[in-house]
Design an enzyme around this catalytic site. Structure first.
Site, short mmCIF file in Angstrom:
data_model
loop_
_atom_site.label_atom_id
_atom_site.label_comp_id
_atom_site.label_asym_id
_atom_site.label_seq_id
_atom_site.Cartn_x
_atom_site.Cartn_y
_atom_site.Cartn_z
N CYS A 113 42.68 46.95 28.05
CA CYS A 113 43.43 45.72 28.39
C CYS A 113 43.37 44.67 27.29
O CYS A 113 44.06 43.66 27.37
CB CYS A 113 42.92 45.14 29.71
N HIS A 253 44.36 37.57 30.97
CA HIS A 253 44.80 38.92 31.33
C HIS A 253 44.92 38.99 32.85
O HIS A 253 44.04 38.52 33.58
CB HIS A 253 43.76 39.92 30.82
N ASN A 283 48.63 44.61 37.31
CA ASN A 283 48.00 44.70 35.99
C ASN A 283 48.80 45.68 35.13
O ASN A 283 48.75 46.89 35.36
CB ASN A 283 46.55 45.16 36.15
N1 ACO Z 1 42.46 48.91 50.54
C1 ACO Z 1 41.48 48.77 51.44
N2 ACO Z 1 40.18 48.89 51.13
C2 ACO Z 1 39.86 49.17 49.87
C3 ACO Z 1 40.82 49.34 48.88
C4 ACO Z 1 42.17 49.20 49.25
N3 ACO Z 1 43.19 49.32 48.36
N4 ACO Z 1 40.20 49.59 47.70
C5 ACO Z 1 38.89 49.60 47.94
N5 ACO Z 1 38.67 49.35 49.25
C6 ACO Z 1 37.41 49.26 49.96
C7 ACO Z 1 36.29 50.00 49.27
O1 ACO Z 1 36.34 51.37 49.60
C8 ACO Z 1 35.08 49.32 49.82
O2 ACO Z 1 34.79 49.83 51.10
P1 ACO Z 1 33.26 50.06 51.54
O3 ACO Z 1 32.63 48.69 51.50
O4 ACO Z 1 33.42 50.64 52.89
O5 ACO Z 1 32.69 51.01 50.53
C9 ACO Z 1 35.54 47.87 49.99
O6 ACO Z 1 36.97 47.91 49.97
C10 ACO Z 1 35.06 46.95 48.89
O7 ACO Z 1 35.20 47.62 47.65
P2 ACO Z 1 34.94 46.91 46.27
O8 ACO Z 1 35.21 47.86 45.14
O9 ACO Z 1 33.65 46.19 46.30
O10 ACO Z 1 36.13 45.83 46.34
P3 ACO Z 1 36.42 44.65 45.38
O11 ACO Z 1 36.51 43.40 46.12
O12 ACO Z 1 35.51 44.69 44.18
O13 ACO Z 1 37.90 44.98 44.91
C11 ACO Z 1 38.94 45.85 42.95
C12 ACO Z 1 38.17 46.17 44.22
C13 ACO Z 1 40.25 45.24 43.35
C14 ACO Z 1 39.17 47.15 42.18
C15 ACO Z 1 38.12 44.86 42.10
O14 ACO Z 1 36.80 45.30 41.96
C16 ACO Z 1 38.68 44.62 40.72
O15 ACO Z 1 39.71 44.02 40.57
N6 ACO Z 1 37.94 45.03 39.67
C17 ACO Z 1 38.29 44.75 38.31
C18 ACO Z 1 39.53 45.44 37.86
C19 ACO Z 1 39.74 45.14 36.39
O16 ACO Z 1 39.64 44.02 35.96
N7 ACO Z 1 39.97 46.12 35.57
C20 ACO Z 1 39.93 45.86 34.14
C21 ACO Z 1 41.15 45.99 33.53
S1 ACO Z 1 41.76 47.61 33.60
C22 ACO Z 1 41.78 48.27 32.01
O17 ACO Z 1 41.14 47.82 31.12
C23 ACO Z 1 42.60 49.52 31.81
#
Ligand code: ACO
Length: 326
Positions: A113, A253, A283
């Site tokens: 990214c 970003h 994203n």
């Molecule tokens: N719908 C419903 N529930 C979901 C979903 C979904 N789409 N996705 C995950 N969950 C669930 C998980 O399974 C988990 O359930 P559990 O507690 O029963 O295990 C719960 O939601 C919480 O999961 P987390 O991973 O802790 O959720 P979080 O609030 O962290 O959100 C997300 C997940 C959106 C992926 C977030 O962590 C995020 O945005 N991370 C950073 C992404 C990023 O910046 N990437 C970098 C750039 S990408 C690149 O460089 C190519």
């Protein structure tokens, strides 16, 4: 002092929209969860038969048309992408040929990214050094080509798109003023694609085991993104005695609305000074920053200070101080 200024911005977004309602039909998720946890409502999808070069060409052509700049006046084309048209040759070569940038040399730059901000920095330095007169920096990613639409934690986040900026030299105190970038290879474990490279080339097994998709440990990435994006932006601002009051817009970003809000809060930026379009595109990896500049172009004035900031796979991150030139 010679600097590189952005003199035009172009963009391309595919017509097809993938809404949260569409995703509800693909995986166990809900519109409410996606909006609350990411801020995303819909993303664009390019579809089969076209790759990143198609979008990059459209975005580059629009930037050139806006400036009425013939393509054969371009010296350098850098395409920032994690989803190149082919492993080789570089997407930049395909784009240069298609737009008629006959005298340009170029290459692809991959830093997840952070690809666009790194590419912008390299192109700006080449112009500042007098090696290059005019450059195109294009961020283009067809993320839908490496997303597993069975993985609810990644498929809700990413979308396809491209943005392009034209860079020209200037003697005025505008353009790319300074940047600070960093990387930490230990982050590979949390965000990567397991197969498709030289370590694990495509095979029946890698396809069967679904290893050609983005693998992400979201929580780890989230934490690092907030801390590092804010820290590097703060360091860059401190170096130049800039406070939040001096900045017209923070341009982060677009990975997750909550990451953006937390980083902005640490830096003291009210949300009306933060460029945001993640709700409409998700994203788009290398395209998020130029797409922000494109969407907010009409609100920018010559001399406006912008802080661009990013965090991504690698880990890679950085911040860039840009003074708007038109
Ligand atoms: N719908 C419903 N529930 C979901 C979903 C979904 N789409 N996705 C995950 N969950 C669930 C998980 O399974 C988990 O359930 P559990 O507690 O029963 O295990 C719960 O939601 C919480 O999961 P987390 O991973 O802790 O959720 P979080 O609030 O962290 O959100 C997300 C997940 C959106 C992926 C977030 O962590 C995020 O945005 N991370 C950073 C992404 C990023 O910046 N990437 C970098 C750039 S990408 C690149 O460089 C190519």
């Amino acid at each position: 002092m010679r600097r590189a200024a952005i003199t035009a911005v172009g963009a391309y977004l595919p017509e097809k929209r993938l809404t949260n309602a569409d995703l509800e039909r693909l995986v166990d998720t809900s519109d409410e969860w996606i909006i609350e946890r990411t801020g995303i409502r819909e993303r664009r999808i390019l579809g089969r038969g076209k790759g990143s070069a198609y979008m990059a060409i459209k975005a580059a052509q629009q930037a050139l048309e806006k400036r009425r700049m013939p393509a054969d006046e371009i010296d350098l084309v850098i395409v920032a992408t994690v989803t190149p048209e082919h492993t080789f040759p570089a997407t930049a070569n395909i784009v240069s040929h298609a737009i008629g940038a006959r005298k340009a040399w170029g290459f692809d730059l991959e830093a997840a990214c952070s690809s666009f901000i790194y590419a912008l920095s390299i192109a700006a330095d080449s112009i500042a050094a007098g090696r290059v007169e005019r450059a195109l920096v294009i961020g283009s990613d067809k993320m839908s080509s490496i997303i597993d639409y069975r993985d609810r934690a990644t498929c809700v986040i990413f979308g396809d798109g491209a943005g392009a900026v034209l860079l020209e030299p200037t003697d005025e105190p505008v353009g790319v003023m300074d940047y600070m970038h960093q990387a930490d290879g230990s982050g590979c474990a949390y965000l990567h694609m397991k197969a498709g490279g030289s370590l694990l080339p495509p095979s029946v097994r890698t396809v069967r085991e679904r290893l050609h998709y983005v693998y992400q440990e979201g929580r780890q990435v989230f934490k690092q993104a907030v801390v590092q994006m804010a820290a590097v932006s703060e360091a860059l601002m401190q170096k130049h005695n800039l406070t939040a009051a001096d900045i017209a817009y923070f341009v982060p970003h677009q990975a997750n609305r909550r990451i953006i809000e937390a980083a902005a809060q640490r830096l003291g930026f009210p949300m009306d000074k933060v460029m945001l379009n993640i709700d409409r595109y998700g994203n788009t990896t290398s395209a998020t920053l130029p797409l922000c500049l494109y969407d907010y172009e009409g609100q920018l004035r010559k001399g406006d200070n912008l802080i661009l900031a990013t965090f991504g796979g690698g880990f890679t991150w950085g911040a860039l101080w840009l003074r708007w030139a038109y």
